[in-house]
Scaffold this motif. Structure first.
Motif, short mmCIF file in Angstrom:
data_model
loop_
_atom_site.label_atom_id
_atom_site.label_comp_id
_atom_site.label_asym_id
_atom_site.label_seq_id
_atom_site.Cartn_x
_atom_site.Cartn_y
_atom_site.Cartn_z
N GLU A 122 1.43 -1.41 0.24
CA GLU A 122 -0.42 0.29 0.09
C GLU A 122 0.91 1.39 0.07
N TYR A 123 1.73 1.27 -0.60
CA TYR A 123 2.52 2.87 -1.47
C TYR A 123 2.17 3.89 -1.26
N ASP A 124 0.92 4.32 -1.43
CA ASP A 124 0.68 5.58 -1.54
C ASP A 124 0.36 5.81 0.24
N ARG A 125 -0.10 5.20 1.38
CA ARG A 125 -0.73 5.70 2.50
C ARG A 125 0.55 4.89 3.48
N TYR A 126 1.57 4.17 3.05
CA TYR A 126 2.70 3.25 4.55
C TYR A 126 4.11 3.71 3.31
N LYS A 127 4.12 5.13 2.51
CA LYS A 127 5.53 5.49 1.96
C LYS A 127 6.21 6.14 2.65
N TYR A 128 5.42 6.95 3.48
CA TYR A 128 6.43 7.83 4.75
C TYR A 128 7.42 7.04 5.51
N HIS A 129 7.66 5.28 5.44
CA HIS A 129 8.28 4.43 6.75
C HIS A 129 10.05 4.50 5.88
N PHE A 130 10.75 4.58 6.20
CA PHE A 130 12.48 3.84 6.23
C PHE A 130 12.92 3.10 6.87
N ARG A 131 13.70 2.14 6.22
CA ARG A 131 15.14 1.66 7.98
C ARG A 131 16.31 2.19 7.07
N THR A 132 16.49 2.89 8.36
CA THR A 132 17.95 3.53 8.28
C THR A 132 18.57 2.50 8.95
N GLY A 133 20.03 1.76 7.33
CA GLY A 133 21.12 1.55 8.59
C GLY A 133 20.63 0.12 8.84
N LEU A 134 20.26 -0.96 8.86
CA LEU A 134 19.40 -1.23 9.26
C LEU A 134 18.57 -2.63 8.71
N PHE A 135 19.50 -3.78 9.07
CA PHE A 135 18.86 -5.06 8.10
C PHE A 135 17.30 -5.47 8.41
N ASN A 136 15.82 -5.66 7.93
CA ASN A 136 15.23 -7.03 8.16
C ASN A 136 15.24 -8.17 8.65
N SER A 137 15.04 -8.86 9.72
CA SER A 137 15.50 -10.04 9.99
C SER A 137 15.83 -11.32 8.71
N HIS A 138 14.51 -10.67 7.53
CA HIS A 138 15.25 -11.54 6.20
C HIS A 138 16.51 -11.26 6.15
N TYR A 139 17.09 -10.61 6.16
CA TYR A 139 18.77 -9.78 5.81
C TYR A 139 19.50 -9.92 6.61
N LEU A 140 19.31 -10.71 7.69
CA LEU A 140 19.96 -10.79 9.50
C LEU A 140 20.57 -12.31 8.88
N GLY A 141 19.10 -12.64 8.34
CA GLY A 141 19.02 -13.98 8.38
C GLY A 141 20.58 -14.56 7.32
N GLU A 142 20.44 -13.45 5.89
CA GLU A 142 21.63 -13.59 4.91
C GLU A 142 22.20 -13.45 5.56
N SER A 143 22.63 -12.20 6.22
CA SER A 143 24.10 -12.24 7.08
C SER A 143 25.00 -13.50 7.47
N MET A 144 23.79 -13.45 8.70
CA MET A 144 24.20 -14.75 8.98
C MET A 144 24.94 -15.56 7.89
N ALA A 145 24.03 -16.56 7.05
CA ALA A 145 23.98 -16.89 6.08
C ALA A 145 25.71 -16.91 4.98
N ASP A 146 25.69 -15.95 5.12
CA ASP A 146 26.64 -14.63 4.54
C ASP A 146 28.16 -15.37 4.69
N PHE A 147 27.63 -15.08 5.96
CA PHE A 147 29.22 -15.12 7.35
C PHE A 147 29.33 -17.08 7.42
N ALA A 148 29.08 -17.75 7.34
CA ALA A 148 29.08 -19.22 7.32
C ALA A 148 29.95 -19.15 6.33
N ASP A 149 28.87 -19.15 5.47
CA ASP A 149 29.94 -19.63 4.12
C ASP A 149 31.26 -19.09 3.81
N GLY A 150 31.94 -18.20 4.30
CA GLY A 150 32.71 -17.08 4.42
C GLY A 150 33.49 -17.28 5.36
N ASN A 151 33.02 -18.68 6.17
CA ASN A 151 33.61 -18.66 7.46
C ASN A 151 34.10 -19.93 8.36
#
Length: 420
Positions: A155-184
């Motif tokens: 619902e873009y026209d209604r909720y377009k005023y929300h932004f998330r700055t410099g912080l991952f949503n939970s999906h990308y926190l999982g992506e980050s953990m997987a990237d660390f696992a792959d690399g280390n």
């Protein structure tokens, strides 16, 4: 800068107060741009903390990060040269309180021009309608739920005023953990792991994405447990991890993190310990827990001495000089949020919300935690920080000899993982 700090019940800090009549870069006087819309002397920033700042390191850092940004902008000739009013409120971690204080900030007698902060996903979702109804840009700097960005997408026209700055949503926190696992994991000797995730709403997308990626990884998952929220006795869990022969506990925890790391250390468990662990991000945790974090590692966004960007170390130094202690992640993200907004206002020469939103959607801003871009509205993670090595990627740091030492990604690492 004027500060009205309601969260702590204390008097305003009022370290600096500036009112200048000079123009912003490009020759446009911000007050002149605002004059046709409404008569006002400057702009105001509202911060929603999870608790009073003297009760929580995340709250303290959110407030201080915003404070430092406002102080710098008040002194700057490059961006905003008007009076900046900082208003701080606490949600007390309660959705109903969050709704009330957000409404007070955005639709009260003296409404703010932007809001930032919020730590829990429950509070964020409770104020999303308020963000939409007030048409006041909000920059989340602590809550991870993807549901907020899905609302922007759906619902873009209604909720377009929300932004998330410099912080991952939970999906990308999982992506980050997987990237660390792959690399280390291979060089760490973690051939088998126990995935240990606390059972809160915010961790569900983390677990889903991590498990998807681990299915294709060269690591054996011998245990995968979402343990009960509020767990304070990890003995049975740790006994099972050891009986399964896991090399490491790959964890995602916040609320239960202190007893988890204390018992791991005090019991001298045979497996390694790390992943996403919010208390381990705090610079004072090593001293507060009598060295228990030694050898544990956590995902973070920056440390004061790590050159994530050209701005990170300067921010860390300024923060320590101003407040006498090192920041936690919410200081970086909230500082970047205020600057992201200010940069957009300077670009359009106005605080008109729709114009600012359009500028933010085209923005690529180098902050303290990486190059911040907001995902397109056509993406499921609409208006969230774009994740990746060229944007905001985060870092992993291990406690080694009482210091947070970056071990990933490679270009920021100053040491390798040190095993048991």
């Amino acid at each position: 800068m004027v500060n009205r700090d309601h969260a702590s019940g204390s008097a305003a800090l009022n370290r600096r107060s500036f009112l200048r009549a000079s123009t912003v870069a490009g020759g446009l006087a911000l007050a002149g741009c605002l004059g046709e819309q409404e008569e006002r002397d400057g702009i105001s920033v509202g911060v929603l903390l999870p608790s009073p700042p003297d009760e929580n390191p995340v709250s303290l850092s959110m407030r201080n990060g915003a404070q430092l940004a406002v102080d710098e902008l008040s002194e700057s000739d490059d961006l905003i040269t008007e009076e900046i009013d900082l208003v701080v409120e606490s949600t007390n971690g309660q959705p109903s309180t969050g709704q009330r204080v957000h409404e007070q900030l955005t639709r009260g007698e003296d409404p703010v021009d932007m809001t930032t902060g919020i730590f829990t996903s429950e509070v964020l979702m409770a104020v999303m309608d308020g963000i939409a109804d007030s048409r006041t840009p909000h920059f989340t700097t602590g809550a991870n739920t993807p549901a907020a960005s899905e609302l922007v997408h759906d619902e873009y026209d209604r909720y377009k005023y929300h932004f998330r700055t410099g912080l991952f949503n939970s999906h990308y926190l999982g992506e980050s953990m997987a990237d660390f696992a792959d690399g280390n994991f291979e060089q760490m000797g973690w051939d088998s792991i126990a995935v240990l995730i606390e059972d809160y709403e915010w961790t569900i997308p983390v677990a889903e994405r991590l498990n998807e990626r681990l299915e294709d990884a060269d690591v054996e998952v011998v245990m995968d447990e979402r343990y009960a929220a509020g767990t304070d006795n990890f003995d049975p869990i740790y006994d099972e991890i050891e009986s399964e022969g896991a090399d490491g506990a790959y964890i995602c925890m916040a609320h239960t993190g202190v007893p988890a790391v204390l018992q791991w250390a005090q019991q001298n468990r045979s497996f390694g310990f790390g992943g996403i662990h919010i208390p381990l991000q705090y610079p004072n945790m090593y001293e507060d827990l009598d060295g228990a974090p030694e050898g544990a590692f956590t995902q973070n966004f920056a440390t004061p001495t790590t050159p994530v960007t050209e701005k990170t170390e300067a921010f860390g130094s300024a923060y320590v000089e101003e407040f006498g202690q090192e920041p936690v992640f919410s200081a970086y993200t909230t500082y970047d949020a205020v600057y992201s907004y200010a940069t957009a206002v300077q670009e359009v020469g106005s605080t008109d919300a729709d114009e600012v939103v359009a500028a933010l959607e085209d923005q690529r801003y180098t902050g303290t935690v990486g190059n911040i871009e907001y995902a397109d509205a056509s993406e499921p993670n609409a208006h969230d920080t774009v994740y990746g090595p060229d944007n905001v990627y985060g870092l992993y740091a291990q406690w080694q000899d009482g210091e947070q030492i970056p071990i990933f990604p490679e270009e920021l690492a100053t040491s390798s993982y040190q095993g048991q």
